[in-house]
Design an enzyme around this catalytic site. Structure first.
Site, PDB file in Angstrom:
ATOM      1  N   GLU A 262      33.058  25.791  44.453  1.00 55.08           N
ATOM      2  CA  GLU A 262      32.288  26.389  45.549  1.00 55.08           C
ATOM      3  C   GLU A 262      31.109  27.215  45.012  1.00 55.08           C
ATOM      4  O   GLU A 262      30.012  27.143  45.533  1.00 55.08           O
ATOM      5  CB  GLU A 262      33.234  27.279  46.384  1.00 55.08           C
ATOM      6  N   ASP A 263      31.346  27.996  43.954  1.00 58.03           N
ATOM      7  CA  ASP A 263      30.371  29.020  43.552  1.00 58.03           C
ATOM      8  C   ASP A 263      29.623  28.746  42.251  1.00 58.03           C
ATOM      9  O   ASP A 263      28.777  29.543  41.861  1.00 58.03           O
ATOM     10  CB  ASP A 263      31.078  30.378  43.397  1.00 58.03           C
TER      11      ASP A 263
ATOM     12  N   HIS B 289      39.966  28.423  41.665  1.00 56.50           N
ATOM     13  CA  HIS B 289      39.774  28.090  43.082  1.00 56.50           C
ATOM     14  C   HIS B 289      38.339  28.256  43.591  1.00 56.50           C
ATOM     15  O   HIS B 289      37.966  27.638  44.574  1.00 56.50           O
ATOM     16  CB  HIS B 289      40.757  28.865  43.981  1.00 56.50           C
TER      17      HIS B 289
ATOM     18  N   ASP C 210      44.123  34.134  48.261  1.00 54.28           N
ATOM     19  CA  ASP C 210      42.690  34.406  48.167  1.00 54.28           C
ATOM     20  C   ASP C 210      42.296  35.405  49.258  1.00 54.28           C
ATOM     21  O   ASP C 210      41.643  36.420  48.997  1.00 54.28           O
ATOM     22  CB  ASP C 210      41.940  33.069  48.350  1.00 54.28           C
TER      23      ASP C 210
ATOM     24  N   HIS D 130      38.555  38.495  40.462  1.00 58.02           N
ATOM     25  CA  HIS D 130      39.114  37.980  41.725  1.00 58.02           C
ATOM     26  C   HIS D 130      40.080  36.806  41.510  1.00 58.02           C
ATOM     27  O   HIS D 130      41.247  36.895  41.909  1.00 58.02           O
ATOM     28  CB  HIS D 130      37.974  37.653  42.696  1.00 58.02           C
TER      29      HIS D 130
ATOM     30  N   ASP E 240      63.159  50.650  67.276  1.00 59.15           N
ATOM     31  CA  ASP E 240      63.451  49.868  66.070  1.00 59.15           C
ATOM     32  C   ASP E 240      62.461  50.169  64.950  1.00 59.15           C
ATOM     33  O   ASP E 240      62.068  49.297  64.207  1.00 59.15           O
ATOM     34  CB  ASP E 240      63.504  48.371  66.371  1.00 59.15           C
TER      35      ASP E 240
HETATM   36 MN    MN Z   1      38.152  33.317  46.365  1.00 59.67          MN
END
Ligand code: MN
Length: 331
Positions: free
Chosen positions: A76-77, A72, A139, A48, A259
């Protein structure tokens, strides 16, 4: 499976002066931190952040942002801390990872009257470092691309949030292609039947439509060359979500969308804009009431262009926007 070697290839192919050692270090750190974690798809979690980093490369982002993209989710994880990231990768990367982590924890409300509050939150984060929002959008894009592995409830929830928050922000940042993809992916989960209907209709006519686009562009190009009008011309087709809005809001069939195809002609002078308009109306029959002169009367936000809709070969209608280079940059 998408691996780091694939990302390295994209980085090298970009021909931008990336710091490969630093990016490799960020990858190794993230891989170790996420070791043992899996995505819903069953793939190792690290796939990811690698995919997110690749989207950032495609957007032309710098080494620092690519590193932050790879890192990133580590705060958090995993047990990693911002202090550690700062020590190894510097304050710039650490600030971005911190910003993305905070944004991820933020609760967004998706009731219409509270939309402004969501956008305000995002804009506040943006004011500090716009790269934080870019990482968050990439993300979300990768999460939406891989949403098939999530539960139906989560799919709907994320799709709604993407439609109401992320797509509008991508639009404001001028990331049209990402905005379109976010909208199309969201629609797929919000109204799967409507989405399939449009996509299968478009697929059935793909060849016909592609031929039409190529022929029309060549025709305009040729005529403007004959008249020695310096120009750039290109076309685009409406994407599924935008077709969906017209079909279901205005109760139209695919053939009634004027269009579905649009061409843009960019020229050097205002005089040329009106000359090109004359050429287009000479080549194709204009549809009454569809011409708008936003050069003579700009929109309140300063937008300028000539808009018209004409009937092309095989009776297919298409829209044309004509503007100068300067107007194009403003737009
Ligand atoms: Mn992520």
């Amino acid at each position: 499976m998408y691996v780091f070697e694939d990302l390295m290839k994209v980085l090298k192919d970009s021909n931008r002066p990336y710091d490969f050692d630093k990016i490799t270090e960020a990858y190794r750190y993230a891989e170790k931190a996420h070791d043992g974690q899996m995505r819903q798809s069953g793939e190792p979690y690290i796939t990811h952040p690698i995919a997110v980093a690749q989207i950032l490369v495609e957007l032309g982002m710098d080494t620092e942002t690519i590193c932050a993209g790879l890192l990133h989710d580590v705060v958090e994880d995993t047990s990693s801390t911002i202090e550690e990231i700062k020590k190894i990768f510097g304050a710039d990367v650490a600030l971005m990872v911190d910003g993305v982590t905070k944004l991820t924890k933020m609760q967004f409300v998706t009731k219409e009257e509270e939309q402004m509050e969501n956008l305000r939150k995002m804009l506040m984060a943006m004011a500090k470092d716009i790269r934080v929002i870019l990482i968050k959008i990439c993300d979300r894009l990768h999460n939406m691309r891989t949403m098939e592995y999530q539960s139906a409830r989560k799919q709907k929830e994320k799709a709604l949030e993407t439609m109401e928050i992320y797509a509008p922000i991508a639009h404001r940042l001028g990331m049209q292609r990402i905005k379109w993809e976010l909208e199309d992916l969201s629609l797929k989960y919000l109204d799967p039947i409507g989405y399939d209907e449009i996509v299968s209709k478009l697929d059935a006519k793909r060849q016909e439509y592609e031929d039409f686009m190529r022929r029309t562009q060549d025709q305009i190009d040729q005529r403007l060359n004959d008249l020695n009008i310096q120009h750039i011309v290109y076309g685009r087709m409406k994407h599924p979500y935008s077709i969906y809005r017209k079909m279901f809001n205005q109760n139209k069939s695919l053939d009634e969308i004027f269009d579905l195809f649009a061409f843009r002609v960019i020229v050097n002078t205002v005089g040329d804009c009106y000359n090109v308009l004359g050429v287009i109306h000479d080549l194709y029959k204009p549809i009454l009431g569809r011409f708008k002169d936003y050069i003579g009367t700009p929109k309140p936000n300063g937008y300028q262009s000539l808009h018209t809709t004409v009937i092309g070969a095989d009776g297919l209608p298409f829209a044309v926007q004509i503007r100068t280079r300067e107007m194009h940059e403003t737009a």
